[in-house]
Design a protein around this motif. Structure first.
Motif, PDB file in Angstrom:
ATOM      1  N   PRO B  25       0.979  -1.151  -0.007  1.00 40.81           N
ATOM      2  CA  PRO B  25      -0.109  -0.008  -0.144  1.00 40.81           C
ATOM      3  C   PRO B  25       0.721   1.154   0.096  1.00 40.81           C
ATOM      4  CG  PRO B  25       0.056  -0.937   2.011  1.00 40.81           C
ATOM      5  CD  PRO B  25       0.919  -2.084   1.329  1.00 40.81           C
ATOM      6  N   HIS B 127      -6.639   0.418   6.512  1.00 48.39           N
ATOM      7  CA  HIS B 127      -7.346   1.204   5.563  1.00 48.39           C
ATOM      8  C   HIS B 127      -8.910   1.105   5.632  1.00 48.39           C
ATOM      9  CE1 HIS B 127      -3.446  -0.182   3.573  1.00 48.39           C
ATOM     10  NE2 HIS B 127      -3.604   1.032   3.030  1.00 48.39           N
ATOM     11  N   SER B 152      -2.605   5.830   6.777  1.00 52.26           N
ATOM     12  CA  SER B 152      -2.410   5.112   5.476  1.00 52.26           C
ATOM     13  C   SER B 152      -3.081   6.036   4.395  1.00 52.26           C
ATOM     14  CB  SER B 152      -2.952   3.590   5.452  1.00 52.26           C
ATOM     15  OG  SER B 152      -4.170   3.724   5.544  1.00 52.26           O
ATOM     16  N   TYR B 156      -6.018   4.732  -1.439  1.00 49.93           N
ATOM     17  CA  TYR B 156      -5.669   3.095  -1.555  1.00 49.93           C
ATOM     18  C   TYR B 156      -7.017   2.241  -1.718  1.00 49.93           C
ATOM     19  CZ  TYR B 156      -4.011  -1.277  -0.319  1.00 49.93           C
ATOM     20  OH  TYR B 156      -4.003  -2.869  -0.182  1.00 49.93           O
ATOM     21  N   SER B 159      -9.389   1.510   0.884  1.00 51.26           N
ATOM     22  CA  SER B 159     -10.108   2.715   1.721  1.00 51.26           C
ATOM     23  C   SER B 159     -10.973   3.387   0.601  1.00 51.26           C
ATOM     24  CB  SER B 159      -9.153   3.690   2.001  1.00 51.26           C
ATOM     25  OG  SER B 159      -7.932   3.170   2.759  1.00 51.26           O
TER      26      SER B 159
END
Lengths: 277, 277
Positions: B25, B127, B152, B156, B159
């Motif tokens: 990630p 996430h 994070s 991504y 998410s």
């Protein structure tokens, strides 16, 4: 403490192949053993009325639980992580399990009679949403849960885990017939409110401001919401004002917001009973 | 609309092997394409400033999106479910994907300058929690998100999915240095509040009742909460009263309750700006 060296040991059959049981989840009032995973949830099971049958864990986790297990008259099995994974059917991050029988559940009258605020669920078939709802119920001082049609079993393994073991402590019972069973709640003095984004419903804060002494909040499934019949059976429809459309909050999160608003009123009103800590 | 008959077709390389990308990630401000999954999130991507590169879906889902895709000057690839699974690397329930480049992100000043309420996150590396926080931010009318250390990448894939695509619409930016960067928020007139169960913190409802015109709410990771430095950098520490101990609510759920309480005040105060619908 009993060492288990082989995954085929019949003494740990209660813990065998748990992922496979995932494919045939029970329904409320169902059969099946109750599984607790991880030290936090195992502790909650030990403190619950559920009759513990056994504990299985890696040495480190069992040692962490030593004080809790002290004096417990059930077998405590210790295995290495690999053997445990072979028994359970998958690798278990949390390293310890406990298994219990089903306690005798209260009925809807018993749950309602003791409560200031209850959550009444319809169609919450997703185990994780159901578990998360119980977690939020417990954290925010709701006193019990009633389960309408289409709800899954709160004692199912994944619900127990996601609930952080609160399903073992929060009273719950099926509510039938549906939706006429809500009359039982009215008989106990509850105002029955349906949480729904339907047009014409009342703003949550405005509703909480009425200061009803007992509130039953009806919550529907994430996908379909409450049925028309359930909304019509309620005294009031309420909504959470949202910036982003009707499906904006996860059902458990919407529940948390509503529980907070309703039980805050309890906490701030010294004349009203409630379980807020 | 371009039919893709073979999973080795190089034209769909943007969509290749997405689960493998899960193992590396990106971090905030990172590289990497942005993936939208499912019709709801693809629609939000199409309505966002993110520059779409391509769409890939099964016929049924692409047909559902026909109006949204009309006039779009990028390739729309159609494949059968099996071919799509081979390209993506797993079976995709949602049946349609879109891919976009990264839009030029605003900086912390741009996010703060436009906002009445901002969420400021520290250490939210999970996430799904991060995506759920964005979903709750969007639903409850918080205007932007600032990312401290250890968070994070909101863009991504997982998410984006858990956020229901709201990460593509809610302004966010990194905040540095940490925690001294919160001074920037004070410069814009924000009251900086740390959400934490620490002893001595103020009750959320009492804090919201102060009626600060601009509030920045600091939220820590689920496991460790806010760092001592972050709590000390805030003007006030606030807590949600709970019946069930300090780790009782998931971080995204705690955020939702706090956002609701804070933005309800905005909605009910006609003198104060806010984005509530």
């Amino acid at each position: 403490m009993i060492r288990v060296a082989s995954s085929t040991d019949r003494r740990v059959d209660d813990f065998r192949d748990l992922a496979r049981a995932d494919r045939r989840p029970d329904r409320p009032g169902g059969r099946g053993l109750v599984i607790a995973e991880g030290t936090v949830v195992v502790r909650r099971m030990l403190a619950s009325p559920y009759p513990i049958r056994a504990v299985l864990g890696v040495q480190r986790r069992v040692t962490e639980l030593a004080d809790d297990l002290d004096g417990l008259d059930v077998p405590v099995y210790v295995a290495c992580a690999d053997t445990m994974a072979e028994i359970v059917g998958f690798h278990l991050n949390r390293g310890v399990l406990a298994v219990a029988g089903r306690a005798c559940l209260p009925d809807a009258e018993a749950v309602a009679g003791q409560a200031s605020t209850v959550a009444v669920l319809e169609g919450v078939g997703d185990h994780e949403n159901l578990g998360a709802l119980f977690r939020n119920v417990a954290a925010l001082g709701v006193d019990g849960v009633l389960l309408g049609p289409g709800c899954s079993d709160p004692l199912y393994r994944r619900s127990v885990r996601v609930s952080m073991g609160t399903v073992l402590r929060v009273p719950f019972a099926p509510l039938a017939p549906w939706p006429d069973g809500v009359d039982l709640l009215r008989g106990y003095g509850f105002h029955v409110a349906a949480l729904t984004p339907s047009a014409g419903s009342q703003d949550l804060a405005g509703f909480a401001g009425r200061g009803d002494r007992r509130v039953a909040l009806l919550l529907g499934s994430e996908g379909h919401g409450l049925s028309r019949e359930a909304i019509e059976a309620a005294d009031t429809a309420v909504h959470i004002p949202m910036a982003d459309g009707v499906d904006s909050l996860n059902i458990a999160t919407a529940g948390a917001v509503a529980f907070y608003e309703l039980t805050s009123r309890v906490a701030h009103d010294p004349d009203r009973g409630g379980v807020r800590g």
